[in-house]
Design a protein around this motif. Structure first.
Motif, PDB file in Angstrom:
ATOM      1  N   ALA A 186      16.296  15.556   5.913  1.00 41.75           N
ATOM      2  CA  ALA A 186      15.377  14.609   6.470  1.00 41.75           C
ATOM      3  C   ALA A 186      14.120  14.381   5.652  1.00 41.75           C
ATOM      4  N   ALA A 187      13.715  15.357   4.825  1.00 39.27           N
ATOM      5  CA  ALA A 187      12.560  14.831   3.861  1.00 39.27           C
ATOM      6  C   ALA A 187      13.069  13.964   2.834  1.00 39.27           C
ATOM      7  N   MET A 188      14.162  14.157   2.331  1.00 45.78           N
ATOM      8  CA  MET A 188      14.713  13.052   1.469  1.00 45.78           C
ATOM      9  C   MET A 188      14.771  11.668   2.032  1.00 45.78           C
ATOM     10  N   GLN A 189      15.659  11.717   3.065  1.00 49.43           N
ATOM     11  CA  GLN A 189      15.794  10.464   3.967  1.00 49.43           C
ATOM     12  C   GLN A 189      14.566   9.759   4.398  1.00 49.43           C
ATOM     13  N   LEU A 190      13.528  10.377   4.441  1.00 48.36           N
ATOM     14  CA  LEU A 190      12.238   9.754   4.801  1.00 48.36           C
ATOM     15  C   LEU A 190      11.700   8.907   3.541  1.00 48.36           C
ATOM     16  N   ALA A 191      11.893   9.258   2.667  1.00 52.63           N
ATOM     17  CA  ALA A 191      11.623   8.818   1.152  1.00 52.63           C
ATOM     18  C   ALA A 191      12.285   7.851   0.792  1.00 52.63           C
ATOM     19  N   ARG A 192      13.672   7.968   1.128  1.00 50.24           N
ATOM     20  CA  ARG A 192      14.555   6.943   0.804  1.00 50.24           C
ATOM     21  C   ARG A 192      14.811   5.566   1.597  1.00 50.24           C
ATOM     22  N   ALA A 210       0.931  -1.165   0.231  1.00 51.53           N
ATOM     23  CA  ALA A 210      -0.161   0.178  -0.072  1.00 51.53           C
ATOM     24  C   ALA A 210       1.079   1.108   0.008  1.00 51.53           C
ATOM     25  N   SER A 211       2.338   1.208   0.114  1.00 56.88           N
ATOM     26  CA  SER A 211       3.248   2.145   0.405  1.00 56.88           C
ATOM     27  C   SER A 211       3.549   2.720  -0.911  1.00 56.88           C
ATOM     28  N   PRO A 212       3.478   4.014  -1.619  1.00 59.54           N
ATOM     29  CA  PRO A 212       4.133   4.361  -2.681  1.00 59.54           C
ATOM     30  C   PRO A 212       5.651   4.050  -2.772  1.00 59.54           C
ATOM     31  N   LEU A 213       6.270   3.592  -1.621  1.00 60.35           N
ATOM     32  CA  LEU A 213       7.566   3.264  -1.692  1.00 60.35           C
ATOM     33  C   LEU A 213       7.703   1.770  -2.146  1.00 60.35           C
ATOM     34  N   LYS A 214       8.828   1.656  -2.956  1.00 59.24           N
ATOM     35  CA  LYS A 214       9.214   0.259  -3.373  1.00 59.24           C
ATOM     36  C   LYS A 214       9.227  -0.626  -2.267  1.00 59.24           C
ATOM     37  N   SER A 215       8.447  -1.768  -2.456  1.00 58.06           N
ATOM     38  CA  SER A 215       8.373  -2.999  -1.311  1.00 58.06           C
ATOM     39  C   SER A 215       9.808  -3.135  -0.804  1.00 58.06           C
ATOM     40  N   GLU A 216      10.732  -3.330  -1.839  1.00 54.72           N
ATOM     41  CA  GLU A 216      11.882  -3.806  -1.341  1.00 54.72           C
ATOM     42  C   GLU A 216      12.895  -2.915  -0.200  1.00 54.72           C
ATOM     43  N   ARG A 217      12.249  -1.550  -0.384  1.00 58.00           N
ATOM     44  CA  ARG A 217      12.919  -0.453   0.596  1.00 58.00           C
ATOM     45  C   ARG A 217      12.549  -0.769   1.970  1.00 58.00           C
ATOM     46  N   ILE A 218      11.300  -1.360   2.191  1.00 56.99           N
ATOM     47  CA  ILE A 218      10.508  -1.458   3.586  1.00 56.99           C
ATOM     48  C   ILE A 218       9.949  -2.721   3.475  1.00 56.99           C
ATOM     49  N   PRO A 219      10.940  -3.849   3.727  1.00 57.21           N
ATOM     50  CA  PRO A 219      10.512  -5.238   3.551  1.00 57.21           C
ATOM     51  C   PRO A 219       9.663  -5.589   4.944  1.00 57.21           C
ATOM     52  N   GLU A 220       9.893  -4.744   6.135  1.00 55.26           N
ATOM     53  CA  GLU A 220       9.363  -5.171   7.302  1.00 55.26           C
ATOM     54  C   GLU A 220       8.396  -4.244   7.604  1.00 55.26           C
ATOM     55  N   GLY A 221       7.893  -3.476   6.555  1.00 56.50           N
ATOM     56  CA  GLY A 221       6.797  -2.204   6.796  1.00 56.50           C
ATOM     57  C   GLY A 221       7.577  -1.139   7.242  1.00 56.50           C
ATOM     58  N   ILE A 222       6.891  -0.208   8.098  1.00 54.30           N
ATOM     59  CA  ILE A 222       7.505   1.006   8.507  1.00 54.30           C
ATOM     60  C   ILE A 222       7.139   1.199  10.006  1.00 54.30           C
ATOM     61  N   ASP A 223       8.253   1.579  10.896  1.00 56.05           N
ATOM     62  CA  ASP A 223       7.604   1.808  12.304  1.00 56.05           C
ATOM     63  C   ASP A 223       8.295   3.146  12.801  1.00 56.05           C
ATOM     64  N   LEU A 224       7.909   4.241  12.946  1.00 57.05           N
ATOM     65  CA  LEU A 224       8.546   5.314  13.380  1.00 57.05           C
ATOM     66  C   LEU A 224       7.548   6.351  14.121  1.00 57.05           C
ATOM     67  N   VAL A 225       7.927   7.253  14.838  1.00 57.18           N
ATOM     68  CA  VAL A 225       7.193   8.038  15.328  1.00 57.18           C
ATOM     69  C   VAL A 225       7.687   9.586  15.309  1.00 57.18           C
ATOM     70  N   PRO A 239      12.833   4.926   5.370  1.00 51.00           N
ATOM     71  CA  PRO A 239      12.388   5.473   6.581  1.00 51.00           C
ATOM     72  C   PRO A 239      12.587   4.820   7.936  1.00 51.00           C
ATOM     73  N   ASN A 240      13.073   3.593   7.623  1.00 52.36           N
ATOM     74  CA  ASN A 240      13.272   2.874   8.849  1.00 52.36           C
ATOM     75  C   ASN A 240      14.638   3.137   9.629  1.00 52.36           C
ATOM     76  N   GLN A 241      15.400   4.000   8.795  1.00 57.73           N
ATOM     77  CA  GLN A 241      16.357   4.831   9.600  1.00 57.73           C
ATOM     78  C   GLN A 241      16.236   5.390  10.863  1.00 57.73           C
ATOM     79  N   PHE A 242      15.047   5.751  10.708  1.00 53.37           N
ATOM     80  CA  PHE A 242      14.507   6.564  12.011  1.00 53.37           C
ATOM     81  C   PHE A 242      13.741   5.666  12.944  1.00 53.37           C
ATOM     82  N   ASP A 243      13.938   6.127  14.297  1.00 57.59           N
ATOM     83  CA  ASP A 243      12.964   5.825  15.349  1.00 57.59           C
ATOM     84  C   ASP A 243      11.906   6.660  15.592  1.00 57.59           C
TER      85      ASP A 243
END
Ligand code: IPM
Ligand code: MG
Length: 366
Positions: free
Chosen positions: A230-236, A119-134, A238-242
């Motif tokens: 940060a805007a760029m890294q979120l799209a690249r 469902a994410s516009p990001l490529k699935s291989e960038r977020i294999p575990e989904g996304i989890d940040l706050v 996202p899971n680098q962030f907690d």
């Protein structure tokens, strides 16, 4: 039986129909714990303009004053778009509520279940575990509220407008404190976002966050990032962030970006916590979905009620201290959407059901 007294401001568009589902889920879940929700309903937003001539009538404020939390729907819509900007439902209802109750800490989880990465516009291989940040966004300071603010005609016939960005050390410290508490309950990493290469407020922000965390939370890993990066890294990645910690306007922008990479606006909840303690010894707060009024699908039983239900769960957690009950509701939502059920506004695949049917499924998964 203990009662949970909160104000309910369903607002406009899909607000009332998703709120009805959230209240049903709350009543059912709380009832099983021998708790009784006592929602006190009031008008806010466009509906309040129509009925009372103002987006935030005194009677609504009174009901909020008497409550331990506010469960908010969403406000605004095409009908009120031609009003002067200051009178429009979003600005005239939400911003004064934030100020009145000193709701300085906005907590926006960016959560995409691994089952729903498609469902994410990001490529699935960038977020294999989904996304989890706050995202922890400062909500009552900065350029939204700084003075002077205004528009004026200049002697030479030109016209200018002015907004002022101001931050005090104390405002930065108290939002850092919320980020620290959040990071302690999760991955123990905070990335503080600013524009310290340009803005004075950001230079102070960076210094205060650094000093405060060194003194109070040396165990939390702290990094700093400029907001454009940060805007760029979120799209690249996202899971680098907690935990993202940032000021009011940067948080407004980044949290929308976070919302879209998480797949559906209909899934995102938020909490805005104040400085005031309520009768339960917890923070007074306002809880609202991130998605807006979605006027195009309002009244059609198509809206996804999950964000409103998840916002109600956040209310139980932060304003009533009912962590286990909040967990249970969140688990029921997760079970419902990962079983493939979806409403009209999510591109998750699987059978499409209505708002009310989704609500029934969440209740049966409690
Ligand atoms: C949000 C909204 C509000 C904001 C608007 C409606 C005033 O965009 O909650 O993110 O800018 O804070
Ligand atoms: Mg916003």
């Amino acid at each position: 039986m203990d009662t949970l007294k909160f104000a309910v401001l369903p607002g406009d568009g899909i607000g009332p129909e998703v709120m009805a589902v959230a209240l049903e889920v709350l009543a059912r879940a709380a009832g099983e714990e021998n708790l009784k929700p006592e929602p006190v309903e009031a008008d806010a937003g466009g509906v309040a303009i129509d009925r009372h001539g103002t987006a935030l009538p005194p009677a609504t404020l009174e009901r909020c004053d008497g409550a331990d939390a506010i469960l908010f729907g969403s406000v605004g819509g095409p009908k009120w778009e031609n009003l002067p900007p200051k009178e429009q439902p979003e600005r005239a209802a939400l911003l004064p509520l934030r100020k009145r109750f000193s709701l300085f800490a906005n907590i926006r989880p960016g959560l995409l279940y691994p089952e729903l990465v498609g469902a994410s516009p990001l490529k699935s291989e960038r977020i294999p575990e989904g996304i989890d940040l706050v995202c922890i966004r400062e909500l009552t300071g900065g350029i939204y509220f700084g003075q002077p603010k205004g528009t004026r005609d200049l002697p030479d016939g030109d016209r200018e407008a002015l907004d002022t960005m101001v931050y005090k050390k104390s405002e930065i410290e108290r939002i850092a404190e919320v980020a620290i508490a959040t990071a302690r309950s999760r991955g123990k990493r905070i990335c503080s976002v600013d524009k310290a290469n340009v803005l004075e407020t950001s230079v102070l922000w960076r210094q205060v966050v650094t000093d405060y965390m060194a003194a109070h939370a040396p165990e939390i890993a702290l990094s700093h990032m400029y907001v454009d990066n940060a805007a760029m890294q979120l799209a690249r990645d996202p899971n680098q962030f907690d935990v993202l910690l940032t000021e009011n306007m940067f948080g407004d922008i980044l949290s929308d970006e976070m919302a879209v990479i998480c797949g559906s606006l209909g899934m995102l909840s938020s909490a805005s916590l104040g400085t005031v303690e309520n009768r339960h010894g917890h923070r007074f707060g306002l809880y609202e979905p991130a998605g807006g009024t979605a006027p195009d699908i309002a009244g059609k039983n198509l809206a996804n009620p999950c964000a409103q239900v998840l916002s109600a769960a956040m209310m139980l957690r932060f304003s009533f201290g009912l962590e286990a009950l909040a967990d249970r509701i969140e688990a029921a939502v997760r079970k419902t959407v990962t079983s493939g059920m979806r409403t009209g506004d999510i591109a998750f695949g699987g059978p499409s059901v209505g708002t009310r049917e989704m609500g029934d499924a969440i209740i049966s998964n409690l």
